[in-house]
Scaffold this motif. Structure first.
Motif, PDB file in Angstrom:
ATOM      1  N   MET A   5      33.701  52.286  48.682  1.00  0.00           N
ATOM      2  CA  MET A   5      34.619  51.281  48.137  1.00  0.00           C
ATOM      3  C   MET A   5      35.078  50.306  49.223  1.00  0.00           C
ATOM      4  SD  MET A   5      38.307  51.721  46.215  1.00  0.00           S
ATOM      5  CE  MET A   5      37.586  52.161  44.639  1.00  0.00           C
ATOM      6  N   LEU A   6      35.435  50.824  50.390  1.00  0.00           N
ATOM      7  CA  LEU A   6      35.938  49.991  51.483  1.00  0.00           C
ATOM      8  C   LEU A   6      34.927  48.917  51.861  1.00  0.00           C
ATOM      9  CD1 LEU A   6      38.129  49.522  53.714  1.00  0.00           C
ATOM     10  CD2 LEU A   6      36.826  51.121  55.137  1.00  0.00           C
ATOM     11  N   PHE A   7      33.694  49.342  52.148  1.00  0.00           N
ATOM     12  CA  PHE A   7      32.695  48.386  52.624  1.00  0.00           C
ATOM     13  C   PHE A   7      32.152  47.518  51.486  1.00  0.00           C
ATOM     14  CE2 PHE A   7      32.703  51.352  56.192  1.00  0.00           C
ATOM     15  CZ  PHE A   7      32.704  50.460  57.265  1.00  0.00           C
ATOM     16  N   ALA A   8      32.103  48.048  50.262  1.00  0.00           N
ATOM     17  CA  ALA A   8      31.638  47.250  49.127  1.00  0.00           C
ATOM     18  C   ALA A   8      32.594  46.086  48.856  1.00  0.00           C
ATOM     19  CB  ALA A   8      31.512  48.124  47.881  1.00  0.00           C
ATOM     20  N   ILE A   9      33.896  46.388  48.838  1.00  0.00           N
ATOM     21  CA  ILE A   9      34.893  45.334  48.618  1.00  0.00           C
ATOM     22  C   ILE A   9      34.851  44.319  49.751  1.00  0.00           C
ATOM     23  CG2 ILE A   9      37.374  44.846  48.481  1.00  0.00           C
ATOM     24  CD1 ILE A   9      37.686  47.622  47.160  1.00  0.00           C
ATOM     25  N   CYS A  12      31.713  42.116  49.538  1.00  0.00           N
ATOM     26  CA  CYS A  12      31.804  41.223  48.377  1.00  0.00           C
ATOM     27  C   CYS A  12      32.717  40.041  48.689  1.00  0.00           C
ATOM     28  CB  CYS A  12      32.346  41.988  47.164  1.00  0.00           C
ATOM     29  SG  CYS A  12      31.133  43.053  46.363  1.00  0.00           S
ATOM     30  N   LEU A  13      33.833  40.320  49.332  1.00  0.00           N
ATOM     31  CA  LEU A  13      34.758  39.247  49.695  1.00  0.00           C
ATOM     32  C   LEU A  13      34.135  38.298  50.705  1.00  0.00           C
ATOM     33  CD1 LEU A  13      38.102  41.295  49.944  1.00  0.00           C
ATOM     34  CD2 LEU A  13      37.455  39.645  48.168  1.00  0.00           C
ATOM     35  N   ILE A  14      33.380  38.852  51.649  1.00  0.00           N
ATOM     36  CA  ILE A  14      32.702  38.013  52.650  1.00  0.00           C
ATOM     37  C   ILE A  14      31.698  37.093  51.950  1.00  0.00           C
ATOM     38  CG2 ILE A  14      31.030  38.036  54.544  1.00  0.00           C
ATOM     39  CD1 ILE A  14      33.809  38.679  55.467  1.00  0.00           C
ATOM     40  N   SER A  26      42.474  42.933  52.596  1.00  0.00           N
ATOM     41  CA  SER A  26      42.384  43.222  51.165  1.00  0.00           C
ATOM     42  C   SER A  26      41.555  44.469  50.891  1.00  0.00           C
ATOM     43  CB  SER A  26      41.773  42.023  50.432  1.00  0.00           C
ATOM     44  OG  SER A  26      42.557  40.871  50.620  1.00  0.00           O
ATOM     45  N   ALA A  27      40.402  44.586  51.564  1.00  0.00           N
ATOM     46  CA  ALA A  27      39.540  45.757  51.360  1.00  0.00           C
ATOM     47  C   ALA A  27      40.267  47.041  51.754  1.00  0.00           C
ATOM     48  CB  ALA A  27      38.259  45.600  52.171  1.00  0.00           C
TER      49      ALA A  27
END
Length: 424
Positions: A5-9, A12-14, A26-27
């Motif tokens: 979840m941490l790296f996926a969010i 995605c934001l990047i 945010s992540a």
């Protein structure tokens, strides 16, 4: 689950072009809220305590010093002096560009600042002498990466704060790798210049004493900054303040090229850049703290170490990740994100944290000249009005030389650590 979840969010934001600091914060906040029993207020606490560092004051002051030296006549005089020594050889102006970047690197600590300062002087001159604007721009973009390797280096300061490594030791460790890259680039310049018939400068028979006196105060800048650090006269942070004050005094009273408008614009540019860096750094501390609490770096390290037995292969894997990430994310942000994850792996296989910091900086520096991020490419393109595609093609031989230097730095530890151990 929390790692995914941490790296996926975050990624995605990047991809949505969210600023790196906001993406990190945010992540981390979303992951804490949905997967952890931790109080989300820890995000603000860690960000605040992470920025409460005397060492970090070096960043805005080195940025300011670099701007003032580029606009106050110091950079131009360094180029003029270098031209007298190496400008007469075949491809002489390309050597002058590399040497000028090395000298300016010992003042500014910034890759883009080095490209901007040297490019505005050398690209038009090389074009006028028949070197070709593509070649001149590609060389300047790559040579500008030395700005983050030869001390003082802003990424070295960032890495020291994040990793706990001595910033002074990082500065010492960067000297030989920076010189190595400079020499490698000049070798490539020699080969290309002989092949294409690029001539040396015709204006190298001037009065050496006159040129030395004119550039004396410019040449004294790196001696004062680095000499003060290595002799223990002042810390790296204090050296940044000295560099800024020195730049102001020389630019206003000696060379008389700085005025109030230039100084105010430099202050604005420094404030904007430091605000971006500070936001990213603060939330990177929260990001790193969450990783440490959840023992994520140790889990990744244990997984890699159990599946890969070769130290050489592990180093290659880490360098590969750094090279890929450097293509998409800037040097400072990459350092903030990857240091908490990779440093435990490096230390477990016996790599000194200072050595790893130099390896990381050199690998990420290549990202300055590789699309789609390639900030040096964009700065050089802005200076020369040459398309990114043409600059990238011209830069390829120089990038190959940098890659060879990266391999040497990564696998031959004395290149970075020999001087550190000698000066202990």
């Amino acid at each position: 689950m929390n790692v995914i979840m941490l790296f996926a969010i975050f990624f995605c934001l990047i991809m949505l072009s969210v600023p790196i600091g906001v993406a990190l914060g945010s992540a981390t906040a979303i992951t804490i809220i949905f997967t952890s029993t931790l109080d989300p207020v820890i995000l603000a606490q860690k960000a605040f305590t992470g920025l409460d560092s005397f060492t970090l004051l070096a960043i805005p002051f080195f940025m300011m010093a670099g701007n003032l030296m580029a606009l106050g006549g110091i950079a131009r005089r360094i180029v003029n002096f270098a031209d007298l020594f190496v400008g007469r050889f075949t491809g002489g102006l390309s050597y002058v560009t590399v040497v000028g970047c090395m000298f300016f690197a010992a003042i500014s600590g910034s890759g883009p600042a080095t490209v901007s300062a040297m490019g505005s002087i050398m690209i038009p001159e090389m074009d006028k002498r028949g070197y070709g604007r593509d070649f001149a721009t590609g060389l300047t973009a790559v040579a500008g990466t030395i700005g983050v390797i030869i001390p003082p280096s802003i990424p070295f300061v960032i890495y020291g704060v994040v990793s706990g490594a001595s910033v002074g030791s990082m500065f010492i460790a960067g000297i030989v790798p920076g010189l190595l890259i400079g020499i490698a680039l000049m070798i490539v310049c020699r080969i290309i210049s002989k092949k294409r018939g690029y001539k040396g400068s015709e204006n190298t028979k001037g009065n050496l004493l006159k040129a030395f006196l004119d550039s004396f105060w410019a040449l004294l800048a790196p001696i004062i900054i680095l000499g003060g650090i290595y002799t223990g006269l002042f810390t790296p942070t204090e050296a940044a303040v000295v560099a800024t004050v020195y730049s102001l005094i020389i630019g206003i009273f000696v060379y008389k090229e700085l005025n109030l408008e230039i100084i105010i614009n430099s202050l604005k540019e420094t404030a904007n850049m430091n605000g971006y860096t500070g936001l990213a750094l603060g939330f990177s501390m929260s990001f790193a703290s969450y990783l440490a609490i959840e023992r994520i770096p140790q889990q990744i390290a244990n997984s890699l170490l159990s599946s890969v037995n070769s130290t050489w292969l592990l180093i290659a894997l880490m360098m590969g990740v750094l090279l890929i990430v450097g293509c998409f994310i800037d040097n400072i942000s990459s350092c903030l994100i990857l240091t908490p994850v990779m440093l435990p792996i490096a230390t477990q296989i016996g790599i000194n944290p200072v050595h790893f910091g130099v390896m990381m900086t050199v690998a990420l520096a290549i990202g300055f000249v590789t699309p789609p991020y390639g900030v040096n490419l964009f700065v050089a393109a802005g200076v020369s009005n040459v398309k990114i595609e043409r600059i990238s093609k011209a830069a390829l031989p120089f990038l190959l030389a940098m890659f060879v230097c990266l391999i040497l730095v990564a696998y031959v530890e004395p290149i970075s650590m020999g001087l550190v151990q000698f000066m202990k």
